[in-house]
Motif scaffolding. Structure first.
Motif, PDB file in Angstrom:
ATOM      1  N   ARG A  83       0.835  -1.210   0.000  1.00  0.00           N
ATOM      2  CA  ARG A  83       0.000   0.000   0.000  1.00  0.00           C
ATOM      3  C   ARG A  83       0.862   1.249   0.000  1.00  0.00           C
ATOM      4  O   ARG A  83       0.542   2.245  -0.677  1.00  0.00           O
ATOM      5  CB  ARG A  83      -0.907  -0.030   1.221  1.00  0.00           C
ATOM      6  N   LEU A  84       1.954   1.215   0.733  1.00  0.00           N
ATOM      7  CA  LEU A  84       2.857   2.359   0.812  1.00  0.00           C
ATOM      8  C   LEU A  84       3.429   2.704  -0.565  1.00  0.00           C
ATOM      9  O   LEU A  84       3.492   3.874  -0.959  1.00  0.00           O
ATOM     10  CB  LEU A  84       3.988   2.058   1.798  1.00  0.00           C
ATOM     11  N   VAL A  85       3.839   1.687  -1.318  1.00  0.00           N
ATOM     12  CA  VAL A  85       4.398   1.914  -2.656  1.00  0.00           C
ATOM     13  C   VAL A  85       3.334   2.506  -3.577  1.00  0.00           C
ATOM     14  O   VAL A  85       3.623   3.344  -4.435  1.00  0.00           O
ATOM     15  CB  VAL A  85       4.958   0.594  -3.232  1.00  0.00           C
ATOM     16  N   VAL A  86       2.068   2.111  -3.380  1.00  0.00           N
ATOM     17  CA  VAL A  86       0.981   2.624  -4.224  1.00  0.00           C
ATOM     18  C   VAL A  86       0.671   4.085  -3.893  1.00  0.00           C
ATOM     19  O   VAL A  86       0.529   4.930  -4.796  1.00  0.00           O
ATOM     20  CB  VAL A  86      -0.281   1.754  -4.054  1.00  0.00           C
ATOM     21  N   VAL A  87       0.554   4.399  -2.597  1.00  0.00           N
ATOM     22  CA  VAL A  87       0.062   5.732  -2.219  1.00  0.00           C
ATOM     23  C   VAL A  87       1.174   6.775  -2.092  1.00  0.00           C
ATOM     24  O   VAL A  87       0.908   7.979  -2.168  1.00  0.00           O
ATOM     25  CB  VAL A  87      -0.722   5.651  -0.887  1.00  0.00           C
TER      26      VAL A  87
END
Length: 633
Positions: A550-554
């Motif tokens: 999720r961190l890489v996406v957001v």
């Protein structure tokens, strides 16, 4: 259609044979009349050349034909016991003292009826043409008045003043011989068909096969083996092509009657995986079959099998190399799991959800002798209990309403010669536990609706995040099933007890997700990393992986700060799991982190009974750093 040849000398027997041949419906029968032995042998050889499968004749001619090495079977026309008795009774009444000359079969037939005669008769066994005159000479010495026998066996009787009584042949006797010949031909045809089928199978097998006799001499070689050794003519000296080390291995296997599997041998700079299988005949070792496979072909086959299993989802993708971490606790678990890989005993993997139980199960499989076999993973909690039994064991056509036409292969059968991984084993129904216990003990299964037992060669690895011992006490899990599962046990540590591995895990997951999403590698700032270190990770590595993804996406920036981490984590967890007082605090972000850090340190110290060395190890920091943080806090 049988092709039979009959060779006779007497006119009367010849015409009886012609009549018998016309009355025999199945096959072709050639009847030939000859005047001497040379003519009989010449006719026999001609018949063999024309495809005759078997010959029939009287005893005298059979001896001569066999001495001429005629290559097909020869059947003797028998004497009817009743007819023989009649001839002997008449001869004895007319001449008194009589003798019987013939082959052993004729003499044995006479002995069976001798009790019906008034006087004993003299027997003269004839086994060759040289015995014909000898029989008459002996009969003369014994005072015999009449000599009974075949045309040839009695031909010298008159010369020595003895009456000659020739036994004639009836049509029934010839029909009996024809029937015997047909039975022999049928048997030969069946054997020939079997040999042709075996030769076909022998030659279509991709591996090289070579058959050796008990003296280690080659008796048969299939086409792939001939290609390996460059043999084009099977009449050449096949034994000369085998190097001495090969011959020694084969001799040893034959002498010890020991199967030798997968020995690596060389020939002309090529490596071959060689297996030797001794075989017996009448409880005596009579040779061995050697199977040859090119080493490169074996490697290619293994890759092909793994590719097919992968397409079916029946392959373990991970190995011990994929387990990330340098902490002493995870290293101990890897060493233990590797030790378990070398045996076939059942393994029970326990640990909280998300600790990597399937990763360890796959690694154990890929490090085991079953690595080239299937790996079948079953999530027992995801399959309704009403369906789990049919999924595990399969079913036959019509086993129950809604059963798939033709039936279905069960997961245990799919895992044959490999490993089945039963995840969430604590969720299965008691009734299925009973059936699984039987499989664990006997390694045999039965499909639903069937009455046939199917043996399965399967290694079982089970996993659970539940306390099975507590479930046993509450009668929620069978005690005998638990002990049968818990042969080799391994408990995986939660991520909160592996804090020294956290940075390595985060870096690995970041690299994986950034590569997958084709993004530059993200850098997590120290204060953000401290936040990740301070979290308790109830979902363990699975939770960490989800947050990193999720961190890489957001994340919009290369450098990630604590605020971004907190926002990302807040999407899936409540803020009190990061810090109960964080949302209420009016301090700056640095003060908040320090307060939370001190809180965590004191909590870990309490867990360790005030032991600062143990607390520092759990927190993944040095003891001096721990003292410094306590002092500054």
């Amino acid at each position: 259609m049988a092709k039979i040849g009959i060779i006779l000398e007497l006119d009367s027997t010849y015409y009886e044979a012609l009549s018998a041949s016309k009355n025999y419906p199945d096959g072709t029968i050639d009847v030939v009349k000859v005047t001497d032995y040379e003519g009989g042998i010449k006719e026999a050889k001609k018949m063999v050349k024309d495809g005759t499968q078997i010959l029939i004749s009287r005893a005298g001619y059979i001896l001569k034909l066999r001495s001429a090495n005629i290559s097909i079977p020869i059947v003797e026309i028998p004497f009817s016991t009743g007819k023989l008795l009649g001839e002997l009774v008449r001869a004895q009444k007319q001449y008194g003292t009589i003798g019987l000359a013939g082959t052993n079969s004729l003499l044995e037939a006479a002995k069976e009826v001798e009790c019906a005669l008034d006087n004993k008769i003299h027997y003269y066994e004839v086994n060759s043409a040289e015995d014909y005159e000898k029989a008459s000479i002996e009969a003369k010495k014994d005072g015999i008045h009449a000599l009974v026998g075949g045309y040839d066996e009695t031909r010298y009787a008159n010369m020595y003043g003895i009456e000659r009584i020739i036994l004639t042949t009836s049509e029934d006797e010839i029909l009996f011989a024809i029937s015997e010949a047909k039975n022999i031909i049928d048997h030969i045809n069946i054997k020939n068909k079997q040999n042709e089928e075996l030769n076909t199978i022998f030659n279509i097998i991709d591996e090289g096969l070579v058959k050796f006799d008990e003296k280690c001499k080659v008796t048969l070689m299939n086409q792939p083996a001939a290609a390996i050794f460059g043999v084009s003519d099977n009449n050449c000296d096949l034994n000369s092509i085998f190097p001495l080390p090969w011959i020694e291995q084969i001799k040893s296997a034959i002498n010890k009657n020991e199967t030798t599997l997968n020995v690596l041998l060389e020939h002309k700079n090529n490596k071959y995986v060689t297996s030797i299988y001794p075989f017996c005949s009448n409880n005596t070792i009579s040779g061995a079959v050697v199977k040859l496979q090119r080493f490169n072909d074996v490697q290619g086959m293994a890759a092909s099998v793994r590719s097919q299993l992968s397409k079916q989802g029946l392959i373990a993708a991970h190995t011990f190399e994929d387990i990330i971490g340098n902490s002493s606790i995870i290293k101990e678990k890897i060493v233990l799991a590797k030790r378990y890989s070398g045996v076939d005993s059942t393994v029970l993997i326990t640990g909280e959800s998300g600790t990597g139980k399937e990763l360890f199960a796959q690694s154990i499989h890929n490090c085991s002798p079953r690595a080239n076999g299937p790996f079948v993973a079953v999530n027992c909690a995801a399959i309704p209990s009403t369906l789990l039994e049919s999924e595990l064991f399969g079913y036959i056509d019509g086993a129950f309403t809604g059963a798939k036409k033709g039936g279905k292969v069960g997961l245990f059968e799919l895992a044959h010669k490999g490993t089945i991984f039963l995840d969430e084993i604590g969720e299965i129904d008691i009734s299925i536990q009973t059936r699984l216990l039987r499989v664990l003990e006997e390694r045999r299964i039965m499909r639903l609706g069937d009455d046939k037992i199917i043996p399965v060669n399967v290694r079982i690895i089970a996993a659970t995040n539940k306390n099975l011992q507590e479930m046993v006490k509450k009668n929620q899990f069978r005690e005998d099933f638990f002990y049968r599962l818990n042969v080799l046990a391994i408990e995986l540590p939660p991520l909160r007890n592996r804090k020294p591995d956290l940075e390595m895990l985060i870096h690995h997951l970041l690299l994986r997700e950034c590569t997958k999403m084709k993004r530059p590698l993200i850098n997590i700032k120290p204060e953000a990393m401290e936040l990740l270190y301070s979290y308790n990770w109830p979902g363990n590595i699975r939770e960490l992986a989800n947050i990193i993804e999720r961190l890489v996406v957001v994340s919009m920036h290369k450098d990630v700060d604590a605020k971004t981490i907190k926002e990302t984590m807040g999407l899936t967890i409540s803020s009190d799991k990061i810090s109960e007082n964080a949302e209420k605090s009016t301090f700056s972000a640095n003060n908040m982190l320090k307060s939370e850090e001190i809180s965590i340190i004191h909590r870990v110290l309490d867990e360790c009974g005030g032991n600062k060395t143990e607390a520092a190890c759990k927190l993944g920091i040095s003891r001096p750093t721990l003292y410094k943080k306590l002092k500054n806090g």
